[in-house]
Scaffold this active site. Structure first.
Site, PDB file in Angstrom:
ATOM      1  N   SER A  56       0.855  -1.200   0.000  1.00  8.79           N
ATOM      2  CA  SER A  56       0.000   0.000   0.000  1.00  8.79           C
ATOM      3  C   SER A  56       0.887   1.245   0.000  1.00  8.79           C
ATOM      4  CB  SER A  56      -0.873   0.007   1.257  1.00  8.79           C
ATOM      5  OG  SER A  56      -0.042   0.220   2.396  1.00  8.79           O
ATOM      6  N   ASP A  93      -1.182  -1.649  -4.039  1.00 10.69           N
ATOM      7  CA  ASP A  93      -2.552  -1.643  -3.523  1.00 10.69           C
ATOM      8  C   ASP A  93      -3.040  -0.188  -3.432  1.00 10.69           C
ATOM      9  OD1 ASP A  93      -4.819  -2.776  -2.349  1.00 10.69           O
ATOM     10  OD2 ASP A  93      -3.971  -2.745  -0.321  1.00 10.69           O
ATOM     11  N   ASP A 115      -6.718   3.375  -8.042  1.00  9.41           N
ATOM     12  CA  ASP A 115      -8.002   3.483  -7.350  1.00  9.41           C
ATOM     13  C   ASP A 115      -8.592   4.867  -7.588  1.00  9.41           C
ATOM     14  OD1 ASP A 115     -10.171   3.553  -5.736  1.00  9.41           O
ATOM     15  OD2 ASP A 115      -9.134   2.953  -3.892  1.00  9.41           O
ATOM     16  N   GLU A 145     -11.135   0.306 -10.046  1.00  4.47           N
ATOM     17  CA  GLU A 145     -12.223   0.114  -9.072  1.00  4.47           C
ATOM     18  C   GLU A 145     -13.427   0.979  -9.421  1.00  4.47           C
ATOM     19  OE1 GLU A 145     -11.204  -0.010  -4.900  1.00  4.47           O
ATOM     20  OE2 GLU A 145     -13.233   0.500  -4.275  1.00  4.47           O
ATOM     21  N   GLY A 190     -10.685  -2.548   7.179  1.00  5.52           N
ATOM     22  CA  GLY A 190     -10.482  -2.441   8.623  1.00  5.52           C
ATOM     23  C   GLY A 190     -11.156  -3.554   9.406  1.00  5.52           C
ATOM     24  N   SER A 235     -11.310  -9.210   5.141  1.00  4.60           N
ATOM     25  CA  SER A 235     -10.913  -9.875   6.381  1.00  4.60           C
ATOM     26  C   SER A 235     -12.155 -10.375   7.108  1.00  4.60           C
ATOM     27  CB  SER A 235     -10.135  -8.904   7.279  1.00  4.60           C
ATOM     28  OG  SER A 235      -8.781  -8.844   6.855  1.00  4.60           O
ATOM     29  N   ILE A 276      -6.707  -9.344   1.789  1.00  3.26           N
ATOM     30  CA  ILE A 276      -6.780  -9.551   3.238  1.00  3.26           C
ATOM     31  C   ILE A 276      -5.577  -8.897   3.901  1.00  3.26           C
ATOM     32  CG2 ILE A 276      -6.769 -11.299   5.080  1.00  3.26           C
ATOM     33  CD1 ILE A 276      -8.192 -13.179   2.972  1.00  3.26           C
ATOM     34  N   ASP A 277      -5.835  -7.980   4.786  1.00  2.50           N
ATOM     35  CA  ASP A 277      -4.773  -7.299   5.527  1.00  2.50           C
ATOM     36  C   ASP A 277      -5.079  -7.314   7.028  1.00  2.50           C
ATOM     37  OD1 ASP A 277      -2.729  -5.706   6.417  1.00  2.50           O
ATOM     38  OD2 ASP A 277      -3.242  -3.934   5.266  1.00  2.50           O
TER      39      ASP A 277
HETATM   40  O1  G3H Z   1      -6.671  -1.174   1.893  1.00  2.00           O
HETATM   41  C1  G3H Z   1      -5.900  -0.856   2.792  1.00  2.00           C
HETATM   42  C2  G3H Z   1      -4.877  -1.812   3.292  1.00  2.00           C
HETATM   43  O2  G3H Z   1      -5.347  -2.512   4.392  1.00  2.00           O
HETATM   44  C3  G3H Z   1      -3.576  -1.111   3.551  1.00  2.00           C
HETATM   45  O3  G3H Z   1      -3.568  -0.407   4.743  1.00  2.00           O
HETATM   46  O4  G3H Z   1      -2.623   1.819   4.119  1.00  2.00           O
HETATM   47  O5  G3H Z   1      -2.592   1.035   6.500  1.00  2.00           O
HETATM   48  O6  G3H Z   1      -1.082  -0.011   4.788  1.00  2.00           O
HETATM   49  P1  G3H Z   1      -2.401   0.685   5.057  1.00  2.00           P
HETATM   50  P1  13P Z   2      -9.143  -5.745   5.122  1.00  2.00           P
HETATM   51  O1  13P Z   2      -9.006  -4.503   5.928  1.00  2.00           O
HETATM   52  O2  13P Z   2     -10.524  -6.315   5.214  1.00  2.00           O
HETATM   53  O3  13P Z   2      -8.107  -6.770   5.454  1.00  2.00           O
HETATM   54  O4  13P Z   2      -8.941  -5.354   3.567  1.00  2.00           O
HETATM   55  C1  13P Z   2      -7.655  -5.219   3.007  1.00  2.00           C
HETATM   56  C2  13P Z   2      -7.679  -4.612   1.648  1.00  2.00           C
HETATM   57  O5  13P Z   2      -8.690  -4.494   0.984  1.00  2.00           O
HETATM   58  C3  13P Z   2      -6.380  -4.159   1.110  1.00  2.00           C
HETATM   59  O6  13P Z   2      -6.546  -3.525  -0.121  1.00  2.00           O
HETATM   60 ZN    ZN Z   3      -8.371  -2.420  -0.309  1.00  2.00          ZN
END
Ligand code: G3H
Ligand code: 13P
Ligand code: ZN
Length: 330
Positions: A56, A93, A115, A145, A190, A235, A276-277
């Site tokens: 990301s 991402d 995006d 998207e 989230g 998630s 999935i993050d």
């Molecule tokens: O879609 C978002 C992902 O979970 C990345 O999160 O920007 O905190 O790395 P982040």
């Molecule tokens: P979650 O927050 O549901 O894991 O989604 C992650 C995501 O979409 C990263 O692009």
């Molecule tokens: Zn995402």
């Protein structure tokens, strides 16, 4: 200019074609550091699953994009060392604009997401097409998207979802030339995907969220037969891990995710990439908190990051086998 091909990475074209035919989805796991990368690769080698390593904008800021790219290059060698040469894509991402996408194409990413979902439709088409025109020169695949997910994406917060409108998808894909399309059908980013008042409680008191809009997904599939669809915000927020966090000094209240059966159902359709993050973050946090509470004299980071990595690996293995269906597809 570094080509991903020299690094042993692959773009997502073949991965997606096989996933749609086979009725499974490719895992797209975010990584920001070495332990996460190790857990992803170990899990995907052990389960013989193709994988998309996602970076990301926040990860680029946190870890430095050059380091992350070298880690992905290292991941290719690491997988071979572990005994199985799985296909690995390195994906940006939520790319916010052309510049970040170009920087990633130029530095060895094999796939990028532009995006433009927060822009008005015409601006989204314009930005996405610009990225596609550039990326395709280097055989880098592009995800666009349509529709807006509720929740937090980097610094952008959307209060409510705006579902993807199936009547827009053919126009968007044909005007932009994207290789895959992320859609909004009720997932969100989230750990707090739904408010408790949107959910019902089952006999065990667990919050059950409203189901995903499979009717919209089906309509999109009708409009774009065989076209790769992506689900963000997928998630499941495992309640056992949330309980470990809360039992060890954490405060994760009313955290609700997408039930795994619904993701399995989606993976059997044209959905061929599932992001999935948050679940990974939860697994690591639970393991680290447990060590801190049970062994307060411990101060060697390997003693808490090691268990966090192990827990993450187990989580990803279970996802590949039980949710995505990607195990044994490499
Ligand atoms: O879609 C978002 C992902 O979970 C990345 O999160 O920007 O905190 O790395 P982040
Ligand atoms: P979650 O927050 O549901 O894991 O989604 C992650 C995501 O979409 C990263 O692009
Ligand atoms: Zn995402």
């Amino acid at each position: 200019m570094v080509s991903y091909k020299e690094l042993g990475l692959v773009n997502t074209k073949d991965m997606f074609a096989k996933a749609i035919k086979g009725g499974y989805a490719i895992p797209a796991y975010n990584f920001n550091n070495m332990e996460q990368m190790q857990a992803i690769i170990q899990a995907c080698v052990e389960t013989k699953s193709p994988v998309i390593l996602q970076v990301s904008a926040g990860a680029r800021k946190y870890a430095n994009q050059t380091l992350l790219r070298y880690m992905a290059q290292g991941a290719v060698e690491y997988a071979k060392e572990l005994g199985y040469n799985i296909p690995i894509a390195l994906h940006l991402d939520h790319g916010a604009d052309f510049e970040i996408c170009k920087a990633c194409v130029d530095s060895g990413f094999s796939s990028v997401m532009i995006d433009g979902s927060h822009h008005p439709y015409e601006k989204n088409v314009e930005e996405t097409k610009k990225v596609v025109d550039y990326a395709h020169k280097y055989d880098v695949t592009v995800e666009g998207e349509l529709g807006v997910l509720a929740g937090i994406e980097d610094d952008v917060v959307a209060e409510h979802s705006t579902y993807t409108q199936p009547e827009e998808v053919v126009d968007f894909v044909s005007k932009t030339g994207v290789d895959s399309l992320a859609i909004s059908i009720g997932t969100s980013h989230g750990a707090n995907k739904f408010k408790p008042e949107q959910c019902t409680r089952n006999a065990q008191g667990i919050l059950i969220p409203p189901p995903l809009r499979f009717d919209i997904l089906e309509e999109i599939e009708k409009q774009l037969p065989g076209f790769p669809i992506v689900l963000h915000g997928s998630s499941s927020v495992p309640q056992d891990l949330v309980a470990v966090i809360n039992a060890n000094g954490g405060k994760m209240k009313d955290s609700v995710g997408i039930p795994e059966e619904q993701l399995r159902k989606a993976a059997k359709s044209a959905v061929c990439k599932i992001n999935i993050d948050s679940d990974g973050r939860i697994a690591m946090t639970a393991a680290v908190r447990k060590v801190f509470v049970e062994s307060p004299s411990e101060f060697d980071p390997r003693k808490y990051l090691g268990p966090a990595r192990d827990s993450l690996m187990e989580l990803y293995k279970a996802k590949n086998i039980n949710v995505l269906g990607s195990a044994n597809q490499a």
